[in-house]
Design a protein around this motif. Structure first.
Motif, PDB file in Angstrom:
ATOM      1  N   CYS A  89       0.857  -1.178   0.000  1.00 13.38           N
ATOM      2  CA  CYS A  89       0.000   0.000   0.000  1.00 13.38           C
ATOM      3  C   CYS A  89       0.894   1.230   0.000  1.00 13.38           C
ATOM      4  CB  CYS A  89      -0.902   0.022   1.240  1.00 13.38           C
ATOM      5  SG  CYS A  89      -1.801   1.588   1.377  1.00 13.38           S
ATOM      6  N   HIS A  91      -0.219   4.345   0.073  1.00 15.70           N
ATOM      7  CA  HIS A  91      -1.058   5.486   0.481  1.00 15.70           C
ATOM      8  C   HIS A  91      -0.887   5.862   1.953  1.00 15.70           C
ATOM      9  CE1 HIS A  91      -3.423   3.160  -2.638  1.00 15.70           C
ATOM     10  NE2 HIS A  91      -3.043   4.264  -3.273  1.00 15.70           N
ATOM     11  N   TYR A 100      -1.331  10.066  -3.631  1.00 15.75           N
ATOM     12  CA  TYR A 100      -1.077   9.092  -2.563  1.00 15.75           C
ATOM     13  C   TYR A 100      -1.795   9.442  -1.263  1.00 15.75           C
ATOM     14  CZ  TYR A 100       2.577   7.236  -5.596  1.00 15.75           C
ATOM     15  OH  TYR A 100       3.258   6.677  -6.639  1.00 15.75           O
ATOM     16  N   GLN A 102      -4.758   9.385   0.373  1.00 17.38           N
ATOM     17  CA  GLN A 102      -6.107   8.846   0.301  1.00 17.38           C
ATOM     18  C   GLN A 102      -6.344   7.825   1.404  1.00 17.38           C
ATOM     19  OE1 GLN A 102      -6.760   5.754  -2.918  1.00 17.38           O
ATOM     20  NE2 GLN A 102      -5.171   6.968  -3.913  1.00 17.38           N
ATOM     21  N   ASP A 103      -7.605   7.748   1.789  1.00 13.10           N
ATOM     22  CA  ASP A 103      -8.036   6.769   2.776  1.00 13.10           C
ATOM     23  C   ASP A 103      -8.483   5.540   1.990  1.00 13.10           C
ATOM     24  OD1 ASP A 103      -8.824   5.437   5.013  1.00 13.10           O
ATOM     25  OD2 ASP A 103     -10.583   6.678   5.419  1.00 13.10           O
ATOM     26  N   CYS A 104      -7.547   4.636   1.753  1.00 19.20           N
ATOM     27  CA  CYS A 104      -7.776   3.472   0.899  1.00 19.20           C
ATOM     28  C   CYS A 104      -8.236   2.276   1.730  1.00 19.20           C
ATOM     29  CB  CYS A 104      -6.473   3.128   0.190  1.00 19.20           C
ATOM     30  SG  CYS A 104      -5.159   2.737   1.379  1.00 19.20           S
ATOM     31  N   ASP A 105      -8.529   1.188   1.050  1.00 20.65           N
ATOM     32  CA  ASP A 105      -8.894  -0.027   1.786  1.00 20.65           C
ATOM     33  C   ASP A 105      -7.710  -0.992   1.889  1.00 20.65           C
ATOM     34  OD1 ASP A 105      -8.715  -1.051  -0.791  1.00 20.65           O
ATOM     35  OD2 ASP A 105     -10.486  -2.318  -0.589  1.00 20.65           O
ATOM     36  N   CYS A 106      -6.549  -0.590   1.317  1.00 20.58           N
ATOM     37  CA  CYS A 106      -5.401  -1.501   1.339  1.00 20.58           C
ATOM     38  C   CYS A 106      -4.454  -1.260   2.511  1.00 20.58           C
ATOM     39  CB  CYS A 106      -4.642  -1.455   0.009  1.00 20.58           C
ATOM     40  SG  CYS A 106      -4.092   0.150  -0.577  1.00 20.58           S
TER      41      CYS A 106
END
Length: 183
Positions: A89, A91, A100, A102-106
């Protein structure tokens, strides 16, 4: 369906020196190759899942990460260990720059990397194991439905949150095959 041992990178595979991105700074944890070889012999896939916020922070590039990862992968192959997957990940929700941020799910503790690996590699999470060095690794395992989360002492300082989330605390990855064999 396959079973897998998911490994965090920094603090599990290598000594965590903070934002490791150069081959010259990469130092393997003692016994990592032997442990992974034994895990493979026990029928587990080996999948690396690593947060790399140094990319998000602009400290190094994705190309730098890929260069180091390719070198690491070859080191494992030279020792007879085929890594089945490497997920990362790049991010960070607060400290990321540009795309980069961002509030990602990874990003662990979220289970995105583990779930992607499970889908692509046809992994049965109920038969799998997570090895990490901090609470977020343990939380990601739980969120992905992995019942066994092993916290190792070779990375971040083991804190109460990590111990609380972990199934067990072991000294290092070198101790993992023996623990698993006794399950």
């Amino acid at each position: 369906m396959n079973k897998a041992v998911f490994l965090d990178r920094d603090g599990v595979i290598n000594i965590d020196k903070g934002y490791v991105h150069l081959v010259d700074d990469f130092e393997y944890v003692e016994g990592v190759f032997e442990a992974c070889l034994t895990l493979k012999e026990m029928g587990y896939m080996i999948v690396v899942v690593t947060n790399q916020s140094g990319i998000a922070r602009g400290m190094y590039s994705e190309d730098d990460f890929h260069h180091l990862t390719e070198w690491m992968d070859w080191n494992f192959a030279d020792k007879g260990v085929e890594l089945d997957g490497i997920y990362y990940c790049p991010h960070h929700a607060e400290k990321g720059l540009g795309d980069y941020k961002q509030d990602c799910d990874c990003r662990k503790p979220k289970p995105g990397m583990l779930n992607s690996a499970a889908e692509f590699l046809e992994i049965d999470m109920s038969q799998s194991i997570m090895v990490g060095d901090k609470a977020d690794d343990m939380r990601a395992a739980k969120a992905a439905g992995i019942p066994t989360a092993i916290l190792v002492k070779t990375g971040k300082v083991v804190d109460e949150a990590g111990v609380k989330e972990a199934t067990i605390v072991l000294d290092s990855i070198a101790d993992v095959p023996t623990y698993i064999a006794d399950l």
